[in-house]
Design an enzyme around this catalytic site. Structure first.
Site, PDB file in Angstrom:
ATOM      1  NE  ARG A 293      28.853   3.123 -17.282  1.00 47.88           N
ATOM      2  CZ  ARG A 293      28.286   4.311 -17.500  1.00 47.88           C
ATOM      3  NH1 ARG A 293      27.213   4.424 -18.262  1.00 47.88           N
ATOM      4  NH2 ARG A 293      28.788   5.401 -16.959  1.00 47.88           N
ATOM      5  CG  ASP A 295      24.288   6.413 -18.816  1.00 48.54           C
ATOM      6  OD1 ASP A 295      25.406   6.656 -18.357  1.00 48.54           O
ATOM      7  OD2 ASP A 295      23.578   7.274 -19.384  1.00 48.54           O
ATOM      8  CD  GLU A 337      27.035   6.574 -14.455  1.00 49.73           C
ATOM      9  OE1 GLU A 337      27.795   7.541 -14.290  1.00 49.73           O
ATOM     10  OE2 GLU A 337      25.895   6.716 -14.933  1.00 49.73           O
TER      11      GLU A 337
HETATM   12  C1  GLC Z   1      26.580   8.828 -17.643  1.00 54.11           C
HETATM   13  C2  GLC Z   1      27.829   8.770 -18.469  1.00 54.11           C
HETATM   14  C3  GLC Z   1      28.249  10.134 -18.854  1.00 54.11           C
HETATM   15  C4  GLC Z   1      27.128  10.809 -19.556  1.00 54.11           C
HETATM   16  C5  GLC Z   1      25.858  10.780 -18.742  1.00 54.11           C
HETATM   17  C6  GLC Z   1      24.675  11.081 -19.576  1.00 54.11           C
HETATM   18  O1  GLC Z   1      26.769   9.264 -16.374  1.00 54.11           O
HETATM   19  O2  GLC Z   1      28.825   8.088 -17.780  1.00 54.11           O
HETATM   20  O3  GLC Z   1      29.385  10.077 -19.651  1.00 54.11           O
HETATM   21  O4  GLC Z   1      27.486  12.130 -19.799  1.00 54.11           O
HETATM   22  O5  GLC Z   1      25.568   9.539 -18.213  1.00 54.11           O
HETATM   23  O6  GLC Z   1      24.315   9.949 -20.339  1.00 54.11           O
HETATM   24  C1  GLC Z   2      27.006  13.332 -12.591  1.00 53.98           C
HETATM   25  C2  GLC Z   2      26.027  12.251 -12.668  1.00 53.98           C
HETATM   26  C3  GLC Z   2      26.589  11.053 -13.334  1.00 53.98           C
HETATM   27  C4  GLC Z   2      27.243  11.442 -14.636  1.00 53.98           C
HETATM   28  C5  GLC Z   2      28.216  12.531 -14.458  1.00 53.98           C
HETATM   29  C6  GLC Z   2      28.733  12.978 -15.778  1.00 53.98           C
HETATM   30  O1  GLC Z   2      27.985  13.028 -11.691  1.00 53.98           O
HETATM   31  O2  GLC Z   2      25.582  11.888 -11.374  1.00 53.98           O
HETATM   32  O3  GLC Z   2      25.596  10.131 -13.577  1.00 53.98           O
HETATM   33  O4  GLC Z   2      27.969  10.391 -15.140  1.00 53.98           O
HETATM   34  O5  GLC Z   2      27.578  13.592 -13.839  1.00 53.98           O
HETATM   35  O6  GLC Z   2      29.742  13.889 -15.573  1.00 53.98           O
END
Ligand code: GLC
Ligand code: GLC
Length: 652
Positions: A293, A295, A337
């Protein structure tokens, strides 16, 4: 792309030079198993021009480009030679079965190891449970070594090759991957590649003044550039810190930190960062991970004067990683993601970039429809913004470990007669329980006073009304909440793609407010839906009087039906006009069958008039595959409040 003719001339020359040197370096391995090396060369040759072109585009301007190119190929070769045999076989198999994940039999689950089973080793005991549910894809939330205390739920990684010692070690992960594979379950992990924690050894060396490692991050001596960048950046965690830069007194420098101040953004303009992260990626692939995934993929490339999200180079970086995977770990897939505007979400999904992607647009708009009882925005977005290229699939989910953000397109909303700003305010009020008559119990997440932005936390069951209904001990409200949850599941399971269950939701997990008394969590409301799995409750799953039992068994049953239906394999949902603002209807077909799915988002009975159904339903009418009820031709399709039907409407 760089000029293809230029690439065609220069790429083979570069490969020949590099291979010549690598063959000398790896002579012992090659002598020991020529066939394995030949396979590497074959794949390298096949993908070379593309890899060369991508890397040249990203790093060709550097005076030492060829040096980095060679290092990257060496990394791939080393990793391939170290790859376990069973994974090499899986590579071969999956190269011919590249579309395996598109099957209706693919069903995913996601969990936190510490919250679910305390320890990695104990997860083996729960494979029976995963099988009972029908899972074939298991995503373990980040389980790497992280700083103690606050670490953003594991998303601040200090070492990609070490498991958090509180839950286990790499050998156990490896064993688990094998055990899951034997049971037909793919292991999915995060590749947290936008940033490392400030305790990662690269960050520590940077802090100690090592210039080589300082170049791994975006560091600035003064506010000059940060101020220029900042003008266009969005605050991701505005309640934690305003702005995207953190002052580090030890180094006397500003550090780019998009998320929390201990999450340091990596500098992908540096080819050494690309290579080093490719090594970590292939290391994880060699542990038996088959889906990574990606991130926070939207944030990996920075460009002055832009919001530094979704930059063209972010795509090139992922494509280059993808090409390396094709060469050195071919069965590895990527899941994007990107929780951003729907058009950007889709831009990452291509067979040569991310084969899979979360479907945040569908997720957010399902919740939108549940609040408004109307499906126009949902239907519009699915019609116009959800079609993926061949060889890819959505990962459809209702809840995950993160908040819900209202990422629909503003223009779409206006076209539907909805004011986007006011509508987001309404949805936030609705899901945080401030809107009169709302059934939902969610918590606000990251209110930004500067622009009024807000997101929402909460579990599927609590947001769908179960928590409030139970508090009020009102059987009618409970019944509606149960139906809402099943309605949402109906769509997650029948929309094309991989359904992904946030484990706990299969038995109706409610919000857990205990995080409020933990100082390292209290400020982050996402912990309300990251609850410790109460296995005591497992006994309830055999007690037919409990709601948990009802939820769990309905989930198992629906998954069972999905798995029998090739019409529910990957592919677009063809939205049809239901003639009723509360009914979301679409056609799915495959394996010779046609299924019309109709979902009622209102608590009141609704009908899809026969005139609207007749063009799709054959002369024999349809049979609901869930309830076995017959829907005769010539009659309106009537659905009770919050009911849905998967109507088998004929052969194709
Ligand atoms: C991603 C994760 C989120 C995290 C962020 C920073 O979006 O899903 O939980 O806070 O990245 O790594
Ligand atoms: C924002 C970011 C996402 C992250 C999230 C965490 O939406 O785009 O990547 O997971 O914040 O809350």
């Amino acid at each position: 792309m760089t000029d293809p003719q230029w690439i065609a001339i220069h790429a083979p020359v570069a490969m020949e030079r590099i291979l010549d040197r690598l063959k000398r370096e790896f002579i012992a391995d090659i002598d020991a198993n020529t066939a394995i090396w030949d396979l590497f060369e074959k794949r390298l040759t096949h993908h070379w021009n593309r890899l060369f072109a991508l890397l040249h585009q990203l790093y060709g301007w550097q005076y030492d480009f060829f040096y980095h190119l060679e290092q990257i190929v060496r990394t791939a070769a080393k990793s391939w030679l170290a790859r376990p045999d069973d994974l090499k076989s899986l590579d071969g198999y999956r190269e011919w079965q590249a579309d395996w994940f598109q099957s209706e039999t693919t069903v995913g689950g996601v969990l936190y190891v510490d919250l679910f089973s305390d320890k990695l080793a104990k997860l083996h005991e729960h494979i029976v449970y995963f099988k009972k549910l029908g899972l074939t894809y298991l995503h373990l939330m980040p389980l790497f070594a992280v700083p103690h205390g606050d670490n953003d739920g594991g998303y601040a990684v200090s070492d990609y090759r070490a498991i958090n010692p509180d839950i286990g070690d790499m050998v156990e992960l490896n064993q688990l991957a094998g055990a899951l594979r034997n049971e037909g379950i793919d292991l999915v992990l995060d590749f947290v590649f936008n940033h490392t924690s400030d305790e990662h050894h690269w960050a520590q060396r940077a802090q100690a003044g090592d210039r080589h490692y300082q170049a791994f991050y975006h560091l600035f001596d003064d506010r000059g550039l940060p101020d220029q960048y900042q003008r266009h950046l969005r605050d991701i965690f505005p309640t934690v810190r305003r702005g995207s830069f953190t002052w580090h007194a030890g180094m006397g420098k500003w550090v780019w930190t998009t998320f929390n101040n201990y999450q340091w953004d990596l500098n992908y303009a540096n080819p050494e960062v690309f290579r080093a992260m490719a090594e970590e990626m292939l290391f994880l692939a060699n542990q038996g991970v088959t889906v990574l995934r990606l991130d926070a993929v939207a944030f990996i490339w920075k460009r002055l004067g832009t919001d530094c999200e979704n930059q063209p180079e972010a795509h090139l970086i992922v494509q280059a990683f993808n090409t390396l995977a094709r060469i050195a770990a071919p069965c590895l897939l990527f899941k994007s993601e990107a929780i951003v505007h729907p058009d950007h979400v889709i831009s990452y999904v291509r067979p040569d970039e991310c084969q899979l992607s979360y479907n945040p647009t569908l997720m957010a708009l399902l919740w939108e429809s549940l609040a408004t009882r109307e499906v126009k925005l949902l239907a519009h977005a699915v019609r116009h913004r959800s079609r993926l290229p061949e060889g890819c699939a959505w990962v459809n989910y209702l809840r995950c470990h993160d908040d819900i953000g209202w990422t629909f397109d503003d223009e779409d909303a206006r076209r539907m007669g909805i004011d986007p700003v006011g509508h987001r305010r309404f949805l936030n009020d609705f899901y945080t329980g401030r809107f009169p008559g709302s059934f939902a119990k969610g918590l606000p997440f990251q209110f930004n006073p500067a622009n009024g932005d807000l997101r929402v936390s909460g579990t599927l069951a609590s947001l769908a009304g179960l928590e409030q209904a139970l508090e009020q001990e009102d059987p009618q409200l409970i019944e509606w909440a149960v139906r809402r949850i099943n309605l949402m599941r109906s769509i997650m399971l029948s929309a094309g793609g991989i359904p992904l269950i946030y484990l706990g939701d299969e038995w109706g997990m409610l919000n857990d407010y205990t995080f409020l008394s933990d100082p390292s969590k209290a400020a982050d409301s996402r912990w309300v839906h990251r609850s410790k799995r109460k296995w005591e409750a497992r006994d309830d799953l055999t007690d037919a009087d409990t709601l948990q039992w009802r939820f769990f068994n309905e989930m198992v049953r629906l998954i069972g039906i999905r798995k029998q239906l090739p019409a529910f394999s990957n592919g677009g949902m063809e939205v049809v006009d239901s003639g009723n603002p509360h009914l979301f209807a679409y056609l799915r077909q495959g394996g010779g069958r046609r299924v019309l799915v109709v979902n009622n988002f209102s608590e009141h009975p609704q009908v899809m008039p026969w005139d609207y159904a007749s063009g799709h339903v054959s002369g024999n009418g349809g049979v609901d595959l869930v309830s076995s009820e017959r829907f005769p031709a010539g009659k309106d399709i009537a659905l009770d409040g919050y009911r849905f039907a998967w109507l088998h409407i004929g052969e194709v």
